[in-house]
Design a protein around this motif. Sequence first.
Motif, PDB file in Angstrom:
ATOM      1  N   PHE A 105       0.950  -1.297   0.093  1.00  0.00           N
ATOM      2  CA  PHE A 105       0.007   0.057  -0.204  1.00  0.00           C
ATOM      3  C   PHE A 105       1.132   1.385   0.068  1.00  0.00           C
ATOM      4  N   ASP A 106       0.700   2.448  -0.796  1.00  0.00           N
ATOM      5  CA  ASP A 106       1.260   3.232  -0.629  1.00  0.00           C
ATOM      6  C   ASP A 106       1.240   4.170  -0.068  1.00  0.00           C
ATOM      7  N   ARG A 107       1.542   4.313   1.167  1.00  0.00           N
ATOM      8  CA  ARG A 107       1.330   5.761   1.733  1.00  0.00           C
ATOM      9  C   ARG A 107       1.138   7.197   1.112  1.00  0.00           C
ATOM     10  N   ARG A 108       1.605   7.571  -0.426  1.00  0.00           N
ATOM     11  CA  ARG A 108       1.284   8.839  -0.536  1.00  0.00           C
ATOM     12  C   ARG A 108      -0.080   8.854  -1.029  1.00  0.00           C
ATOM     13  N   MET A 109      -0.771   7.513  -1.457  1.00  0.00           N
ATOM     14  CA  MET A 109      -1.976   7.562  -1.471  1.00  0.00           C
ATOM     15  C   MET A 109      -3.242   8.396  -0.703  1.00  0.00           C
ATOM     16  N   LEU A 110      -2.829   8.454   0.282  1.00  0.00           N
ATOM     17  CA  LEU A 110      -3.456   9.123   1.672  1.00  0.00           C
ATOM     18  C   LEU A 110      -3.643  11.026   1.104  1.00  0.00           C
ATOM     19  N   GLU A 111      -3.020  11.015   0.523  1.00  0.00           N
ATOM     20  CA  GLU A 111      -2.752  12.409   0.092  1.00  0.00           C
ATOM     21  C   GLU A 111      -4.030  12.973  -0.729  1.00  0.00           C
ATOM     22  N   ALA A 112      -4.909  12.295  -1.323  1.00  0.00           N
ATOM     23  CA  ALA A 112      -5.424  11.769  -2.454  1.00  0.00           C
ATOM     24  C   ALA A 112      -7.014  11.461  -2.120  1.00  0.00           C
ATOM     25  N   LEU A 113      -6.988  10.762  -0.959  1.00  0.00           N
ATOM     26  CA  LEU A 113      -7.548  10.054  -0.882  1.00  0.00           C
ATOM     27  C   LEU A 113      -8.801  10.506   0.589  1.00  0.00           C
ATOM     28  N   VAL A 114      -9.759  10.539   0.743  1.00  0.00           N
ATOM     29  CA  VAL A 114     -10.666  11.003   2.216  1.00  0.00           C
ATOM     30  C   VAL A 114     -12.005  10.385   2.550  1.00  0.00           C
ATOM     31  N   CYS A 115     -12.077   9.852   3.524  1.00  0.00           N
ATOM     32  CA  CYS A 115     -13.073   8.913   3.698  1.00  0.00           C
ATOM     33  C   CYS A 115     -14.990   9.351   2.762  1.00  0.00           C
ATOM     34  N   PRO A 116     -15.487   8.362   2.158  1.00  0.00           N
ATOM     35  CA  PRO A 116     -17.269   8.686   1.518  1.00  0.00           C
ATOM     36  C   PRO A 116     -17.784   9.860   2.103  1.00  0.00           C
ATOM     37  N   ALA A 117     -17.365   8.930   3.363  1.00  0.00           N
ATOM     38  CA  ALA A 117     -18.570   9.472   4.137  1.00  0.00           C
ATOM     39  C   ALA A 117     -18.940  10.904   4.771  1.00  0.00           C
ATOM     40  N   THR A 118     -17.433  11.410   5.276  1.00  0.00           N
ATOM     41  CA  THR A 118     -17.582  12.367   4.884  1.00  0.00           C
ATOM     42  C   THR A 118     -16.642  13.752   4.884  1.00  0.00           C
ATOM     43  N   HIS A 119     -15.600  13.211   4.238  1.00  0.00           N
ATOM     44  CA  HIS A 119     -14.927  13.426   3.257  1.00  0.00           C
ATOM     45  C   HIS A 119     -13.842  14.722   3.980  1.00  0.00           C
ATOM     46  N   ALA A 120     -13.737  13.501   5.395  1.00  0.00           N
ATOM     47  CA  ALA A 120     -12.072  14.191   5.980  1.00  0.00           C
ATOM     48  C   ALA A 120     -11.761  13.018   5.069  1.00  0.00           C
ATOM     49  N   THR A 121     -10.308  13.937   6.275  1.00  0.00           N
ATOM     50  CA  THR A 121      -8.431  12.428   5.856  1.00  0.00           C
ATOM     51  C   THR A 121      -9.018  11.340   6.878  1.00  0.00           C
ATOM     52  N   LEU A 122      -7.999  10.124   6.011  1.00  0.00           N
ATOM     53  CA  LEU A 122      -7.913   8.736   6.805  1.00  0.00           C
ATOM     54  C   LEU A 122      -6.786   8.653   7.289  1.00  0.00           C
ATOM     55  N   GLU A 123      -6.621   7.940   8.101  1.00  0.00           N
ATOM     56  CA  GLU A 123      -5.415   7.598   9.272  1.00  0.00           C
ATOM     57  C   GLU A 123      -5.131   6.059   8.566  1.00  0.00           C
ATOM     58  N   TYR A 124      -3.672   5.499   8.488  1.00  0.00           N
ATOM     59  CA  TYR A 124      -3.622   4.322   8.203  1.00  0.00           C
ATOM     60  C   TYR A 124      -3.105   3.667   9.272  1.00  0.00           C
ATOM     61  N   ASP A 125      -3.920   2.350   9.357  1.00  0.00           N
ATOM     62  CA  ASP A 125      -3.423   1.224  10.394  1.00  0.00           C
ATOM     63  C   ASP A 125      -3.021   0.348   9.454  1.00  0.00           C
ATOM     64  N   PRO A 126      -1.037  -0.046   9.992  1.00  0.00           N
ATOM     65  CA  PRO A 126      -0.157  -0.727   8.808  1.00  0.00           C
ATOM     66  C   PRO A 126      -1.039  -1.866   9.817  1.00  0.00           C
ATOM     67  N   GLU A 127      -1.432  -1.986  10.934  1.00  0.00           N
ATOM     68  CA  GLU A 127      -1.551  -3.855  11.707  1.00  0.00           C
ATOM     69  C   GLU A 127      -2.488  -4.471  10.712  1.00  0.00           C
ATOM     70  N   ARG A 128      -3.537  -3.510  10.891  1.00  0.00           N
ATOM     71  CA  ARG A 128      -4.765  -3.950  10.621  1.00  0.00           C
ATOM     72  C   ARG A 128      -4.999  -4.294   9.072  1.00  0.00           C
TER      73      ARG A 128
END
Length: 71
Positions: free
Chosen positions: A17-40
């Motif tokens: 999973f490329d962490r740089r994707m977090l810059e472009a992705l937002v929650c579809p429900a709230t349009h808020a930023t997301l946090e990556y949980d590498p363990e899960r």
Amino acid sequence: MNDAVTAGAAGHASTPFDRRMLEALVCPATHATLEYDPERQELVSKNARIAYPIRDGIPVMLFDEARRLDD
């Protein structure tokens, strides 16, 4: 620095999973930023209290596939 993560929740090799994707992705429900949980291997929306799975390195951004976070 390598931004890709290659270990799954159980430590098994998986598609990275490329962490740089977090810059472009937002929650579809709230349009808020997301946090990556590498363990899960999930993208977590704290505002919506849900976690979207990452399968084979691809975030599944469907509400029906998301896991609800417990209090």
